[in-house]
Design a protein around this motif. Sequence first.
Motif, mmCIF file in Angstrom:
data_model
loop_
_atom_site.group_PDB
_atom_site.id
_atom_site.type_symbol
_atom_site.label_atom_id
_atom_site.label_comp_id
_atom_site.label_asym_id
_atom_site.label_seq_id
_atom_site.Cartn_x
_atom_site.Cartn_y
_atom_site.Cartn_z
ATOM 1 N N ASN A 37 0.806 -1.219 0.000
ATOM 2 C CA ASN A 37 0.000 0.000 0.000
ATOM 3 C C ASN A 37 0.839 1.269 0.000
ATOM 4 O O ASN A 37 0.295 2.363 -0.006
ATOM 5 C CB ASN A 37 -0.955 0.012 1.193
ATOM 6 C CG ASN A 37 -2.042 -1.022 1.048
ATOM 7 O OD1 ASN A 37 -2.366 -1.443 -0.048
ATOM 8 N ND2 ASN A 37 -2.597 -1.468 2.148
ATOM 9 N N LEU A 38 2.163 1.139 0.013
ATOM 10 C CA LEU A 38 3.054 2.291 -0.083
ATOM 11 C C LEU A 38 3.405 2.528 -1.546
ATOM 12 O O LEU A 38 3.354 1.616 -2.366
ATOM 13 C CB LEU A 38 4.327 2.056 0.735
ATOM 14 C CG LEU A 38 4.123 1.899 2.237
ATOM 15 C CD1 LEU A 38 5.438 1.544 2.907
ATOM 16 C CD2 LEU A 38 3.552 3.168 2.840
ATOM 17 N N ARG A 39 3.758 3.745 -1.875
ATOM 18 C CA ARG A 39 4.153 4.088 -3.242
ATOM 19 C C ARG A 39 5.183 5.198 -3.207
ATOM 20 O O ARG A 39 5.339 5.880 -2.191
ATOM 21 C CB ARG A 39 2.953 4.523 -4.067
ATOM 22 C CG ARG A 39 2.329 5.816 -3.580
ATOM 23 C CD ARG A 39 1.171 6.255 -4.465
ATOM 24 N NE ARG A 39 0.525 7.426 -3.927
ATOM 25 C CZ ARG A 39 0.960 8.670 -4.073
ATOM 26 N NH1 ARG A 39 2.054 8.918 -4.738
ATOM 27 N NH2 ARG A 39 0.301 9.683 -3.554
ATOM 28 N N VAL A 40 5.866 5.385 -4.317
ATOM 29 C CA VAL A 40 6.793 6.500 -4.432
ATOM 30 C C VAL A 40 5.956 7.752 -4.655
ATOM 31 O O VAL A 40 5.057 7.772 -5.491
ATOM 32 C CB VAL A 40 7.770 6.287 -5.610
ATOM 33 C CG1 VAL A 40 8.651 7.504 -5.795
ATOM 34 C CG2 VAL A 40 8.608 5.035 -5.365
ATOM 35 N N GLY A 41 6.228 8.791 -3.887
ATOM 36 C CA GLY A 41 5.443 10.016 -3.978
ATOM 37 C C GLY A 41 6.290 11.199 -4.393
ATOM 38 O O GLY A 41 7.420 11.053 -4.862
ATOM 39 N N LEU A 49 6.121 9.476 4.038
ATOM 40 C CA LEU A 49 7.215 9.054 4.894
ATOM 41 C C LEU A 49 8.497 9.356 4.143
ATOM 42 O O LEU A 49 8.561 9.194 2.929
ATOM 43 C CB LEU A 49 7.150 7.550 5.164
ATOM 44 C CG LEU A 49 5.907 7.028 5.866
ATOM 45 C CD1 LEU A 49 5.931 5.505 5.889
ATOM 46 C CD2 LEU A 49 5.849 7.559 7.288
ATOM 47 N N THR A 50 9.508 9.783 4.843
ATOM 48 C CA THR A 50 10.794 10.025 4.200
ATOM 49 C C THR A 50 11.869 9.289 4.980
ATOM 50 O O THR A 50 11.773 9.120 6.185
ATOM 51 C CB THR A 50 11.140 11.529 4.144
ATOM 52 O OG1 THR A 50 11.104 12.058 5.472
ATOM 53 C CG2 THR A 50 10.169 12.297 3.281
ATOM 54 N N VAL A 76 9.341 -1.262 4.852
ATOM 55 C CA VAL A 76 9.501 -1.960 3.585
ATOM 56 C C VAL A 76 8.341 -1.560 2.693
ATOM 57 O O VAL A 76 7.181 -1.586 3.102
ATOM 58 C CB VAL A 76 9.504 -3.496 3.765
ATOM 59 C CG1 VAL A 76 9.614 -4.188 2.417
ATOM 60 C CG2 VAL A 76 10.610 -3.930 4.690
ATOM 61 N N ALA A 77 8.645 -1.195 1.453
ATOM 62 C CA ALA A 77 7.624 -0.882 0.460
ATOM 63 C C ALA A 77 7.726 -1.923 -0.647
ATOM 64 O O ALA A 77 8.810 -2.190 -1.160
ATOM 65 C CB ALA A 77 7.833 0.515 -0.119
ATOM 66 N N ALA A 78 6.600 -2.548 -1.000
ATOM 67 C CA ALA A 78 6.528 -3.501 -2.100
ATOM 68 C C ALA A 78 5.909 -2.758 -3.287
ATOM 69 O O ALA A 78 4.719 -2.465 -3.278
ATOM 70 C CB ALA A 78 5.709 -4.722 -1.718
ATOM 71 N N LEU A 79 6.723 -2.432 -4.267
ATOM 72 C CA LEU A 79 6.309 -1.603 -5.400
ATOM 73 C C LEU A 79 6.261 -2.422 -6.683
ATOM 74 O O LEU A 79 6.828 -3.522 -6.738
ATOM 75 C CB LEU A 79 7.289 -0.430 -5.554
ATOM 76 C CG LEU A 79 7.489 0.426 -4.301
ATOM 77 C CD1 LEU A 79 8.613 1.433 -4.528
ATOM 78 C CD2 LEU A 79 6.205 1.122 -3.919
#
Length: 85
Positions: A37-41, A49-50, A76-79
């Motif tokens: 549910n995380l993404r590059v913004g 989050l940074t 952890v981000a799964a992209l």
Amino acid sequence: MSLSSHSFEASDSLKKILDQQGFQNGRTLKIGIRPENLRVGTKEDKNKLTGRVDVAEMLGSTTNIYITMKNGAKVVAALPGDVRA
């Protein structure tokens, strides 16, 4: 909402649920965020989050990004697989 030094704008539906559960503004709340549910913004994004990217693990259909936040927390981000850190 805040995560250590990070604040997040809660949706109206989430605010309603928190109110029903007796949470008040300013109280600490632990939340879980699924890596997918995380993404590059962008810098303009409200809820972000940074941190420092430690490892970018390219697995084909997904890329796992391992990040250390300023406070030392690990994220952890799964992209998608075509994303590059």
